[in-house]
Structures are given as structure tokens and as C-alpha cells.
Write an enzyme that holds these catalytic residues in place. Sequence first.
Site, short mmCIF file in Angstrom:
data_model
loop_
_atom_site.label_atom_id
_atom_site.label_comp_id
_atom_site.label_asym_id
_atom_site.label_seq_id
_atom_site.Cartn_x
_atom_site.Cartn_y
_atom_site.Cartn_z
N ASP A 72 -7.17 19.08 -14.27
CA ASP A 72 -7.47 17.74 -14.78
C ASP A 72 -7.02 17.72 -16.24
O ASP A 72 -7.62 18.36 -17.10
CB ASP A 72 -8.99 17.48 -14.65
N TYR A 114 -16.31 17.00 -15.71
CA TYR A 114 -16.64 15.57 -15.73
C TYR A 114 -17.71 15.27 -14.68
O TYR A 114 -17.58 15.68 -13.52
CB TYR A 114 -15.35 14.78 -15.46
N ARG A 166 0.85 -1.19 0.00
CA ARG A 166 0.00 0.00 0.00
C ARG A 166 0.89 1.24 0.00
O ARG A 166 0.61 2.23 -0.66
CB ARG A 166 -0.96 0.02 1.20
N LYS A 174 -7.99 6.78 -19.56
CA LYS A 174 -8.29 7.30 -20.88
C LYS A 174 -7.03 7.26 -21.76
O LYS A 174 -6.59 6.19 -22.10
CB LYS A 174 -8.87 8.71 -20.75
C1 LIG Z 1 -12.92 9.61 -16.70
C2 LIG Z 1 -12.59 10.93 -16.17
C3 LIG Z 1 -12.40 11.15 -14.80
C4 LIG Z 1 -12.58 10.03 -13.78
O1 LIG Z 1 -11.62 9.05 -13.92
P1 LIG Z 1 -11.87 7.49 -13.58
O2 LIG Z 1 -10.58 6.86 -13.95
O3 LIG Z 1 -13.04 7.02 -14.38
O4 LIG Z 1 -12.16 7.44 -12.10
C5 LIG Z 1 -12.06 12.42 -14.38
N1 LIG Z 1 -11.92 13.44 -15.26
C6 LIG Z 1 -12.10 13.26 -16.58
C7 LIG Z 1 -11.93 14.43 -17.50
C8 LIG Z 1 -12.45 12.02 -17.08
O5 LIG Z 1 -12.65 11.87 -18.39
#
Ligand SMILES: *Cc1c(COP(=O)(O)O)cnc(C)c1O
Length: 379
Positions: free
Chosen positions: A170, A98, A46, A195
Site C-alpha cells: 500500500d 490502515y 464497466r 489521498k
Molecule cells: C485511505 C486509505 C485507504 C483506503 O482508501 P479509500 O480510498 O478511503 O477506500 C487504504 N490505505 C491507506 C494507507 C489509506 O490512507
Amino acid sequence: MKFNTKTIHGGQQLDPAYGAVMPPIYQTTTYAQSSPGQHQGFEYSRSHNPTRSALENALASIENGSYGLAFGSGLAAIDAVMKLLKPGDEVISTNDLYGGTYRLFTRIFEDFGIKFHFVGMENVHQIEQFINDNTALIWAETPTNPMMNIIDIQALSKIAKKNKVWLAVDNTFATPYLQQPLDLGADIVMHSATKYLGGHSDVVLGALVVKEKSLADRLYFIQNASGAICGPQDCFLVLRGIKTLHVRMQRHCENGEAVANYLKSNAKVAKVYWPGFIDHPNHHIAKEQMNGYGGMISFSTKQDTSASAVSILEKLKVFTLAESLGGVESLAGHPATMTHASIPYEERQKIGVTDSLIRLSVGIEDVTDLIEDLKNAIG
Ligand SMILES: *Cc1c(COP(=O)(O)O)cnc(C)c1O
């Protein structure tokens, strides 16, 4: 080291045991100690794991940061950032963000006494009226999801620094191939590596990258104390994905441009949202802070109904109707009922997520097949 070399070698070392070119998947929870407290830097997985460390070093390298931290999902990474705050603190966030982030902020952290202001940041000065002594964090997404608004990170970071608040960006949509928020003055970069960084739609993982040691120490404490870490196999998959990030992104950008131009030429399409268009409201900022415009595109149809979107989505054959984005395959989604269903109807209308809006994640297939598929579906 240049970016295209960093994706492959940044922060990496040959495996000291056998010279393996890829870091082994250290599928272990614990590590032998020769005497109590005597170990080789790893005690319990962890806290640290060698495969995760390899990924965290790669993340720090490609984002021009000093410290990377990997989590079990993008939302787990955002959750860790929010745990830097205390009751009474206030956050100024982009309003077009998001859906899962919006849900985390409003359904979990509001109950813990954190106040959120959701503000359009196309003109960053709009946020100044919301800054007060309790403001602790500015949260920005750019390009925004799904409206592809562009926010001036450098201008935002000036406001953040002047008011001594953190700026977190982000960077999931752009990836460090297109934009590097730490270089533009952000304190924290966040990724849903699920992604583009992973890139193959086969792993859920999140990441944070920072420059400053004191902030890294606090986030590391939260990562270890709250425990939302990712497993070694998932780290390996993202590390493998990062090695081809630059070639994939180059193709996503090329295909994105061709698809955006095709959609614009289709008489049944009302609006196309893509930051590469000269008439995009903040194209000049995108041109300044990004190295390309990416493969994320949204569009609405002149017949502005949910039924119109559903009919197109059901006809697509090469694009897969699915949640998520950023993989090698092209995906299409209906934000109003899918990614943004957790945002109330009135809020959705305000930010432009109308019922006919379709979001495309343009993949790296042959672009003529993608355009043909859209032609057949839209008519
Ligand atoms: C998918 C996404 C998230 C969340 O991420 P997860 O890996 O699904 O928890 C946050 N911000 C954006 C822009 C996203 O496309």
C-alpha cells in the site's frame, strides 16, 4: 522519461478527435458497434472507459509498472487483491495498518476462510515463522499508519520470492514520488488515490499497478466481474491531480520536515514519529528506499490523555480536524477515535496508538502559519 515528466505525460496521448490536451470525460455507458463485435476497443464502461484507461496508463507509468487498474475506492482496490485468494489461504500483514484495511481483512475476508497474521515488520525476518504452504500473500504498508514505521520492501520481496508468495504494498502514504515498490521487488502496488494522487480532497478512488501480465489479467477479470469501478469524472480528477504530484510532494516534504522539527522542540510533546529523524528506528531504510520523508507526522503529548489531544485538536485553526490525508490543506486527526476506532483498544495500545496520539497530514500552506497554529494549540 524522468518521474517529473511522467506525472504529466506518462501513458497519455492527445485526444484523437480534436487534439484536446486533457482526455475528455467520456460520460457514456456504451459504444456504437459497426457490426456485432466490431468496435474501437470499448464496449461497455464497466469493462473499459477511455477516461479510465487514460488514468490507468498514467498510474502504470508513475509506478514504473506495466498495467494500472482503477477502482471506486482504495478499499475496493484491496478487495480486488483479496479476491485473488481462496479459502484456506493465509495472508501476512503489517500489524500497524490502515483501520479500514484491518476491518476488511478481519470482518469480511476472515469469514470467507482466509487467515490473517498481523505482524510487526520493522524486522522483516519476523514474518518467516508465519510462512507455510498456505501463505499466498504478504500485505505491507510503509510508512505505516499512524506510527510511521518503515518496512524494508526489498528485504520483504526477497522473502516473498523465495517462498513464491505475492507481495502487495500500500503506497498511499509515500506515493511513487517518494518510493516505487515495484522497482524494489513488490508484485502489486495499491493506492488510495483519494489521498496524495488526487491531492485536493475532492475524489474517492483506488488503484492497483502491476508489472506481470498474468497477474494483471487476473486482476482485470476481477475488476470487470466484481464491478467496483470508478466513474469517468473521478478518473479525470485523479489524472489532473497526478500532474502536480511532484511539486506538491516536494512542498509536503519541506513543510513536513519543518513541522516535525518544531514538534520535537516543544516541551509539551512526548514523542514525534517521522521517518526523517536520524533517531527513527528504521531511518536508514527510509533513507535507502525513499526519496524524501513526506508530510505525515504523528505525535503524542507528555500529558498522555485523550483530553489533551482533544484540547489541541479543538484549538487548531489552520489545520482542519478531519479524517483523510494527502490533500493540499493541512489536516489533523485523532487515530484512537477516528481512523483507528475500528481497531480494538488492546490492539491499538500494542502498536502505540495511545489516546493522546495526534496524526498530522501537513499540507502545502506557508509553513510559518502551520507552526504558529500548532504553537497556539499545544502551548
Ligand atoms: C485511505 C486509505 C485507504 C483506503 O482508501 P479509500 O480510498 O478511503 O477506500 C487504504 N490505505 C491507506 C494507507 C489509506 O490512507
